[in-house]
Design a protein around this motif. Structure first.
Motif, PDB file in Angstrom:
ATOM      1  N   GLY A 169     -15.102 -10.738 -34.823  1.00  0.00           N
ATOM      2  CA  GLY A 169     -14.323 -11.679 -34.018  1.00  0.00           C
ATOM      3  C   GLY A 169     -14.435 -13.094 -34.525  1.00  0.00           C
ATOM      4  N   LEU A 170     -15.633 -13.498 -34.942  1.00  0.00           N
ATOM      5  CA  LEU A 170     -15.821 -14.852 -35.458  1.00  0.00           C
ATOM      6  C   LEU A 170     -15.019 -15.059 -36.743  1.00  0.00           C
ATOM      7  CD1 LEU A 170     -17.285 -17.473 -34.880  1.00  0.00           C
ATOM      8  CD2 LEU A 170     -19.246 -16.620 -36.149  1.00  0.00           C
ATOM      9  N   VAL A 218     -15.854 -21.673 -30.358  1.00  0.00           N
ATOM     10  CA  VAL A 218     -16.959 -21.709 -29.395  1.00  0.00           C
ATOM     11  C   VAL A 218     -17.382 -20.317 -28.921  1.00  0.00           C
ATOM     12  CG1 VAL A 218     -17.624 -22.521 -27.097  1.00  0.00           C
ATOM     13  CG2 VAL A 218     -16.484 -24.067 -28.685  1.00  0.00           C
ATOM     14  N   PRO A 219     -16.469 -19.384 -28.581  1.00  0.00           N
ATOM     15  CA  PRO A 219     -16.944 -18.072 -28.121  1.00  0.00           C
ATOM     16  C   PRO A 219     -17.861 -17.371 -29.113  1.00  0.00           C
ATOM     17  CG  PRO A 219     -14.622 -18.318 -27.636  1.00  0.00           C
ATOM     18  CD  PRO A 219     -14.997 -19.492 -28.475  1.00  0.00           C
ATOM     19  N   GLY A 220     -17.451 -17.327 -30.380  1.00  0.00           N
ATOM     20  CA  GLY A 220     -18.283 -16.656 -31.381  1.00  0.00           C
ATOM     21  C   GLY A 220     -19.593 -17.381 -31.625  1.00  0.00           C
ATOM     22  N   LEU A 221     -19.536 -18.708 -31.725  1.00  0.00           N
ATOM     23  CA  LEU A 221     -20.763 -19.461 -31.971  1.00  0.00           C
ATOM     24  C   LEU A 221     -21.719 -19.392 -30.788  1.00  0.00           C
ATOM     25  CD1 LEU A 221     -19.367 -22.651 -33.780  1.00  0.00           C
ATOM     26  CD2 LEU A 221     -20.511 -20.672 -34.792  1.00  0.00           C
ATOM     27  N   GLU A 267     -30.247 -11.930 -27.227  1.00  0.00           N
ATOM     28  CA  GLU A 267     -29.220 -10.933 -26.964  1.00  0.00           C
ATOM     29  C   GLU A 267     -28.922 -10.134 -28.230  1.00  0.00           C
ATOM     30  OE1 GLU A 267     -25.762 -12.558 -25.114  1.00  0.00           O
ATOM     31  OE2 GLU A 267     -26.867 -13.417 -23.422  1.00  0.00           O
ATOM     32  N   PRO A 268     -28.474  -8.880 -28.097  1.00  0.00           N
ATOM     33  CA  PRO A 268     -28.231  -8.050 -29.286  1.00  0.00           C
ATOM     34  C   PRO A 268     -27.043  -8.540 -30.104  1.00  0.00           C
ATOM     35  CG  PRO A 268     -27.507  -6.914 -27.294  1.00  0.00           C
ATOM     36  CD  PRO A 268     -28.243  -8.144 -26.837  1.00  0.00           C
ATOM     37  N   LEU A 269     -27.087  -8.277 -31.397  1.00  0.00           N
ATOM     38  CA  LEU A 269     -26.010  -8.657 -32.313  1.00  0.00           C
ATOM     39  C   LEU A 269     -25.158  -7.431 -32.602  1.00  0.00           C
ATOM     40  CD1 LEU A 269     -24.689 -10.724 -34.229  1.00  0.00           C
ATOM     41  CD2 LEU A 269     -26.301  -9.999 -35.989  1.00  0.00           C
ATOM     42  N   TYR A 270     -23.889  -7.470 -32.193  1.00  0.00           N
ATOM     43  CA  TYR A 270     -22.979  -6.358 -32.413  1.00  0.00           C
ATOM     44  C   TYR A 270     -21.997  -6.698 -33.529  1.00  0.00           C
ATOM     45  CZ  TYR A 270     -24.642  -4.668 -27.865  1.00  0.00           C
ATOM     46  OH  TYR A 270     -25.420  -4.232 -26.828  1.00  0.00           O
ATOM     47  N   VAL A 310      -6.637 -15.113 -30.573  1.00  0.00           N
ATOM     48  CA  VAL A 310      -6.685 -14.244 -29.403  1.00  0.00           C
ATOM     49  C   VAL A 310      -7.358 -12.914 -29.756  1.00  0.00           C
ATOM     50  CG1 VAL A 310      -5.286 -12.926 -27.778  1.00  0.00           C
ATOM     51  CG2 VAL A 310      -4.701 -15.298 -28.296  1.00  0.00           C
ATOM     52  N   ALA A 311      -7.002 -12.352 -30.923  1.00  0.00           N
ATOM     53  CA  ALA A 311      -7.608 -11.085 -31.337  1.00  0.00           C
ATOM     54  C   ALA A 311      -9.113 -11.243 -31.536  1.00  0.00           C
ATOM     55  CB  ALA A 311      -6.954 -10.589 -32.625  1.00  0.00           C
ATOM     56  N   GLY A 312      -9.517 -12.351 -32.159  1.00  0.00           N
ATOM     57  CA  GLY A 312     -10.939 -12.577 -32.382  1.00  0.00           C
ATOM     58  C   GLY A 312     -11.697 -12.774 -31.087  1.00  0.00           C
ATOM     59  N   ASP A 313     -11.131 -13.532 -30.146  1.00  0.00           N
ATOM     60  CA  ASP A 313     -11.800 -13.749 -28.866  1.00  0.00           C
ATOM     61  C   ASP A 313     -11.919 -12.444 -28.072  1.00  0.00           C
ATOM     62  OD1 ASP A 313     -12.222 -16.413 -29.317  1.00  0.00           O
ATOM     63  OD2 ASP A 313     -10.391 -17.068 -28.315  1.00  0.00           O
ATOM     64  N   LEU A 314     -10.893 -11.602 -28.170  1.00  0.00           N
ATOM     65  CA  LEU A 314     -10.963 -10.321 -27.474  1.00  0.00           C
ATOM     66  C   LEU A 314     -12.023  -9.420 -28.097  1.00  0.00           C
ATOM     67  CD1 LEU A 314      -7.198  -9.551 -26.773  1.00  0.00           C
ATOM     68  CD2 LEU A 314      -8.966 -10.216 -25.136  1.00  0.00           C
ATOM     69  N   LEU A 315     -12.198  -9.515 -29.418  1.00  0.00           N
ATOM     70  CA  LEU A 315     -13.261  -8.741 -30.055  1.00  0.00           C
ATOM     71  C   LEU A 315     -14.640  -9.221 -29.594  1.00  0.00           C
ATOM     72  CD1 LEU A 315     -12.370  -8.069 -33.806  1.00  0.00           C
ATOM     73  CD2 LEU A 315     -12.951  -6.407 -32.054  1.00  0.00           C
TER      74      LEU A 315
END
Length: 342
Positions: free
Chosen positions: A309-310, A286-289, A300-303, A159-164
């Motif tokens: 988060g990944l 999946v969100p991070g990838l 898209e920019p890489l933050y 959850v913390a990673g997905d929120l990041l």
């Protein structure tokens, strides 16, 4: 006279572990591609419900003949009550209807309807991000699956990673107001629907191919005729008649052939090995990838928050997919001591 040569040894089959890991890799790759393609396709000709229509038609081209063949084989072998829905679904009618409604119709309608209100970036966070939580809660209720401290820690990291990964865009949605929150709610509801299917697949021990065929047959029998009639009568907005045929054919191929046939079978096969909770924790990658895919393929920019988060999600999966240690088998000496105390 020389003795006849021994027949060649059969080729070794893949182990259940190798099949489970392979199915997990395929599922994550296809789900990631789904999000990236959804971002690239935003604002194109087809509406979300048109894409649902194309998804079901594309999957049906492959799975309906396959299902008819499986049912015919079962009936030739004398299996009583084999098949349902005019001999196209290899599963009984009740389970076909339940998983077909949850995993075939409701999930697709909720997921694609979410794109009416919220951007694809929200879908990439909220659908695979909330899926492990829904599944863990449902599995604890329906399967008596215990949420161990290690698994709880893994869920918290996910959850913390997905929120990041998606927190910035989600916060902007509240700043901007409007109806974005409706899309977010639809995405989370879609994840809940898929979590219900995941737990049911494990509870009933559904085989991957038969389950995927059954839910597609039900979707074909219900959604396709209803939506086709409503669109033809002009009661719902549809761009199927004006959209380029190449776009519709691509959605049939990818959404139907990839998202339903390939990843549907792979996901259900993954559940058979990892179980529903651990499987959905793996899909939290999946969100991070997909965000990384948007960086590579869409510019898209890489933050920094993407990489952080990944890493958190990966750590959460490593915690969550570990099996709980089995209780130690008592040694003979321990058993004798226990017996003497009884």
């Amino acid at each position: 006279m020389s003795s006849p040569a021994a027949p060649p040894a059969p080729a070794p089959r893949f182990s259940p572990k190798a099949m489970g890991i392979g199915a997990a890799v395929v599922t994550v790759v296809v789900w990631t591609a789904f999000i990236v393609i959804a971002r690239a396709s935003a604002g194109r000709s087809l509406t979300p419900f048109d894409i649902t229509f194309a998804r079901i038609l594309g999957a049906s081209v492959v799975l309906l003949p396959w299902g008819a063949w499986l049912v015919a084989q079962a009936r030739r072998n004398g299996e009583p009550g084999a098949g349902s829905l005019f001999g196209l679904s290899p599963l009984p009618l009740r389970i076909t209807a339940v998983i077909g409604a949850l995993g075939g119709v409701v999930y697709a309608m909720l997921a694609y309807a979410g794109f009416f209100f919220a951007p694809a970036a929200h879908a990439s966070v909220l659908m695979p991000g909330s899926l492990p939580l829904w599944t863990a809660l449902l599995a604890a209720w329906a399967l008596r699956d215990r949420i161990t401290p290690l698994r709880a820690a893994g869920l918290a990291l996910i959850v913390a990673g997905d929120l990041l990964v998606g927190g910035r865009s989600l916060l902007h949605a509240f700043d901007e107001g409007g109806e974005v929150w409706k899309g977010d709610l639809l995405f989370m509801s879609a994840a809940f629907s898929w979590a219900c299917y995941s737990v049911l697949a494990r509870k009933h021990g559904l085989e991957a191919v038969r389950a995927t065929i059954a839910l597609t047959v039900f979707a074909f029998m219900t959604y396709v005729p209803v939506y086709g009639l409503l669109a033809a009568a002009g009661w719902v907005h549809s761009n199927i008649g004006t959209a380029p045929w190449g776009e519709f054919a691509f959605q049939m191929l990818f959404q139907g052939g990839g998202s339903v046939v390939v990843s549907g079978i792979a996901f259900t096969r993954m559940i058979q090995y990892f179980g529903p909770v651990r499987s959905t924790m793996i899909t939290a990658l999946v969100p991070g990838l997909s965000a990384l895919g948007a960086v590579v393929f869409l510019g898209e920019p890489l933050y920094w928050n993407l990489m952080a988060g990944l890493l958190l999600v990966t750590a959460g999966i490593l915690f969550g997919v570990q099996r709980a240690p089995a209780p130690a088998t008592p040694t003979p000496a321990t058993a004798r001591n226990c017996a003497s105390k009884a």
